[in-house]
Motif scaffolding. Structure first.
Motif, short mmCIF file in Angstrom:
data_model
loop_
_atom_site.label_atom_id
_atom_site.label_comp_id
_atom_site.label_asym_id
_atom_site.label_seq_id
_atom_site.Cartn_x
_atom_site.Cartn_y
_atom_site.Cartn_z
N ALA A 188 0.83 -1.20 0.00
CA ALA A 188 0.00 0.00 0.00
C ALA A 188 0.87 1.25 0.00
N ARG A 189 0.24 2.40 -0.23
CA ARG A 189 1.02 3.64 -0.25
C ARG A 189 1.54 3.94 1.15
N SER A 190 2.78 4.42 1.17
CA SER A 190 3.41 4.63 2.46
C SER A 190 3.08 6.01 2.99
N ARG A 191 3.30 6.16 4.28
CA ARG A 191 3.09 7.47 4.87
C ARG A 191 4.17 8.41 4.38
N ILE A 192 3.83 9.69 4.37
CA ILE A 192 4.76 10.70 3.87
C ILE A 192 5.04 11.73 4.95
N PHE A 193 6.30 11.95 5.23
CA PHE A 193 6.70 13.02 6.14
C PHE A 193 7.28 14.16 5.31
N LYS A 194 6.64 15.29 5.42
CA LYS A 194 7.12 16.46 4.66
C LYS A 194 7.94 17.35 5.57
N ILE A 195 9.16 17.56 5.17
CA ILE A 195 10.09 18.34 5.99
C ILE A 195 10.59 19.53 5.18
N ILE A 196 10.43 20.72 5.74
CA ILE A 196 10.90 21.90 5.03
C ILE A 196 12.26 22.31 5.61
N MET B 75 6.74 33.53 -1.60
CA MET B 75 6.66 32.27 -2.33
C MET B 75 6.53 31.02 -1.46
N VAL B 76 7.08 31.07 -0.29
CA VAL B 76 7.30 29.81 0.40
C VAL B 76 6.15 29.40 1.34
N GLN B 77 5.22 30.31 1.60
CA GLN B 77 4.17 30.00 2.59
C GLN B 77 3.47 28.68 2.31
N HIS B 78 3.18 28.49 1.04
CA HIS B 78 2.49 27.29 0.59
C HIS B 78 3.17 26.04 1.15
N ALA C 45 14.79 35.26 13.09
CA ALA C 45 13.82 35.71 12.08
C ALA C 45 13.19 34.50 11.37
N TRP C 46 14.00 33.51 11.08
CA TRP C 46 13.47 32.30 10.43
C TRP C 46 12.47 31.60 11.37
N ILE C 47 12.85 31.53 12.63
CA ILE C 47 11.99 30.82 13.58
C ILE C 47 10.66 31.54 13.75
N GLU C 48 10.74 32.85 13.81
CA GLU C 48 9.52 33.64 13.97
C GLU C 48 8.62 33.47 12.74
N GLU C 49 9.23 33.54 11.59
CA GLU C 49 8.44 33.41 10.37
C GLU C 49 7.78 32.03 10.29
N CYS C 50 8.55 31.06 10.67
CA CYS C 50 8.05 29.69 10.68
C CYS C 50 6.85 29.58 11.62
N ARG C 51 6.97 30.20 12.78
CA ARG C 51 5.89 30.16 13.76
C ARG C 51 4.60 30.75 13.18
N GLN C 52 4.75 31.80 12.40
CA GLN C 52 3.57 32.45 11.82
C GLN C 52 2.88 31.57 10.78
N HIS C 53 3.66 30.76 10.10
CA HIS C 53 3.09 30.03 8.96
C HIS C 53 2.62 28.63 9.31
N LEU C 54 3.22 28.02 10.30
CA LEU C 54 2.89 26.63 10.56
C LEU C 54 1.49 26.49 11.13
#
Lengths: 402, 226
Positions: free
Chosen positions: B26-34, B96-99, B124-133
């Motif tokens: 069967a199809r396997s689970r997918i972990f998406k990591i940015i 571009m990257v929010q998606h 700054a990266w961490i803060e931005e990440c927090r806003q989008h996740l």
């Protein structure tokens, strides 16, 4: 001057449709003669040059490009070279980013070029970029800009490349160089509506996969310079784009996706699979056919027709591109034979007609599809682009810089 | 070159067979990591290293978002790890990257150990990440890359460790380039995959819906192996 082979673009050009080598050589010879005739006429026949840049084989050699590209961009080659008295590497806020990107851009240089020569060119590349940014503080550097500049550097050399890229940056590339990439995203939003016009099934599949349009981002903002490994293909496309409306690269992107329809539909319908497939451009695309097709699509579905749909994907923003007048000629394409239209509707997609009733009305698309089928004369379409491209050039300058 | 860089999908799928006994049909689970961080910190090399098993000959600036994938076997389950490799220049992530944030199950922050500025960009990266996740407890890890350039290191390990502790992230210092570190790069992503597996046992190929409340895991204590 020529940093690449002066022998022209070799094998790619020999793929001209049909005919023997003799025909090919004759055709090519005639085109070269036509180009020089247009160059030498007084005043220069820019319309003819645009036509040559678009039509099969493009401008053929770098030697010709050195003469024609300035004409297409209306740059006077006799102007004194652009220089800056300042130490831009010390002052520029973009220097570090430019340096990083240029250093890593080894693949853009011809294989086999001596390291010393390549490094010298990389230094020139940095200087050109910093100079243009300094002279145009409204322009913002983006990763990928260096891919465009290097193409000009390799074809026309440092001095002329600076003038040409500066002109290009304040026109065709202007939207990409805003403080943000919002306008770039807006231009990307034209991609799906174009695909929808031609192939609703493909469009719907991609929408279901939620693939987005980022896979085409590097295509658009580097004019494919970042993704095509054969430099001959890159310059051929640059011939085409330099002669056309600034939105033409997004039409070309759509044409590539449409060309790969079957591969896309065979993908798992999820973002990763479709993104992965599309972001890798096959290197053996039939460029001449796709160029004709892109011109054809542009004439049939000009930006103004798509603007509403593009805006629907994102709140409409004012872009440099949106200030262009669409080709008047486009309207002439919208009166296909009523009878044929109906027949095509009946013939082409019976399964979709059923779907029609269940989902949204698609009548409009079928009309377009019929037009597609009828517009086989790709050469004529390209010619239309030329005529109208001439019309936009002066208006564009007036509107952007009143 | 492009084809070379991107062949990781195929390579990995075939290579993964060695690690797995019997693959479930069967199809396997997918972990998406940015994977995010400043320009030139080595995001592309790191993801390439994990997916293709080697350091790429040369990389170029990433424009937009690149994608690499590898199938792994975790406790007998076949799992696809998708790495989304992002552009470092700020203008790209703004529009571009929010998606891609929205779809991510985990985040890898990367800085260049030989470049203090890339470390200072992390908040700054961490803060931005927090806003989008979407989920507040999305697993995150911090990776200091280029530890092979010992003499050029600008970011001391204790400083980085303190920063990681403050943000409740495990820290790894590694080198995508050093051939002896292959196991290490592997271990970083496998650790993350294990964490994801235990963290969200019900997770399928999509992030959980908003209604599901997930218990945050205990703060991990991961040694720095470099």
């Amino acid at each position: 001057m020529a940093l690449r082979s002066a022998q022209g673009d070799g094998p790619t050009c020999s793929r001209w449709d049909g005919g023997s080598e003799k025909d090919f050589n004759a055709k090519r010879k005639k085109k070269v003669a036509d180009i020089y005739q247009a160059l030498n006429s007084e005043p220069t026949d820019v319309a003819a040059l645009r036509r040559m840049a678009i039509s099969e084989g493009g401008l053929l050699t770098d030697e010709i490009r050195q003469k024609v590209w300035p004409k297409l961009l209306n740059v006077n080659t006799n102007d004194p070279p652009l220089i800056s008295g300042k130490d831009l590497r010390q002052m520029s806020k973009d220097y570090q980013q430019v340096l990083l990107d240029v250093r890593r851009s080894l693949r853009r240089f011809p294989p086999g070029m001596p390291e010393e020569q390549r490094e010298g060119l990389q230094e020139e590349l940095i200087d050109i970029i910093l100079l243009i940014l300094e002279r145009n503080p409204q322009l913002h550097y983006y990763q990928g800009y260096h891919d465009i500049v290097v193409t000009f550097l390799l074809v026309v050399g440092e001095k002329l490349a600076t003038s040409l890229v500066e002109k290009l940056s304040t026109h065709h590339l202007r939207d990409f160089m805003d403080p943000t990439m919002d306008n770039t995203r807006h231009i990307l939003n034209y991609l799906m509506p174009i695909i929808d016009q031609v192939n609703p099934e493909l469009h719907d599949f991609m929408q279901s996969a939620e693939v987005g349009t980022i896979f085409a981002l590097s295509w658009l903002i580097t004019w494919f310079g970042h993704v095509l490994s054969d430099f001959r293909h890159v310059v051929r496309l640059y011939d085409f784009f330099l002669a056309c409306h600034p939105l033409m690269p997004i039409y070309f992107a759509a044409v590539i996706v449409l060309y790969r329809e079957q591969e896309v539909l065979d993908c798992d319908c999820d973002m990763a699979s479709v993104h992965h497939l599309l972001s890798q451009i096959p290197q053996d695309l039939p460029y001449e056919t796709l160029i004709s097709r892109a011109g054809d699509l542009f004439v049939q579905f000009p930006p103004s027709e798509l603007a509403r749909e593009a805006a629907a994907q994102q709140q409409a923003e004012k872009t440099a591109a949106s200030t262009f007048k669409d080709f008047e000629l486009a309207s002439a394409q919208q009166r296909p034979d009523m009878v044929l239209r109906q027949r095509f509707r009946g013939l082409l997609r019976p399964e979709d007609r059923t779907k029609d009733v269940l989902t949204k009305p698609r009548t409009n698309r079928f009309v377009k599809l019929a037009v597609m089928g009828l517009t086989v004369a790709l050469g004529a379409a390209a010619l239309a682009v030329v005529k109208s491209a001439l019309e936009w050039a002066p208006k564009f300058q007036l509107q952007l810089f009143p | 070159m492009a084809a070379d860089m991107e062949s990781s999908l195929e390579t990995s799928l075939s290579a993964s067979g060695t690690a797995t006994g019997t693959l479930p049909p069967a199809r396997s689970r997918i972990f998406k990591i940015i994977v995010i961080g400043d320009s030139n910190v080595g995001k592309t090399c790191l993801t390439f290293r994990f997916c293709a098993g080697r350091f790429p000959d040369r990389t170029e600036a990433t424009i937009g978002v690149d994608f690499r994938e590898r199938a792994v076997d975790i406790d007998g389950e076949r799992i696809k790890i998708q790495l989304w490799d992002t552009a470092g220049q700020e203008r790209f992530r703004k529009s571009m990257v929010q998606h891609y944030y929205r779809n991510a199950h985990a985040v890898v922050f990367v800085y260049d150990m030989t470049n203090m500025a890339s470390f200072h960009s992390l908040p700054a990266w961490i803060e931005e990440c927090r806003q989008h996740l979407l989920a507040g407890d999305t697993p995150r890890i911090l990776v200091g890359n280029k530890c092979d350039l010992r003499s050029a290191v600008q970011v001391p390990t204790d400083v980085a460790q303190k920063f990681a502790d403050t943000h409740s992230m495990p820290l790894f210092e590694t080198s995508a380039k050093n051939p002896n570190d292959n196991d290490h790069v592997e271990a970083i992503f496998m650790t993350l995959a294990h964490k994801l597996k235990s963290h969200k046992p019900l997770m399928l190929s999509q992030p959980p819906s908003d209604g599901v409340v997930l218990k945050p895991g205990p703060k991990p204590a991961v040694p720095c192996w470099c």
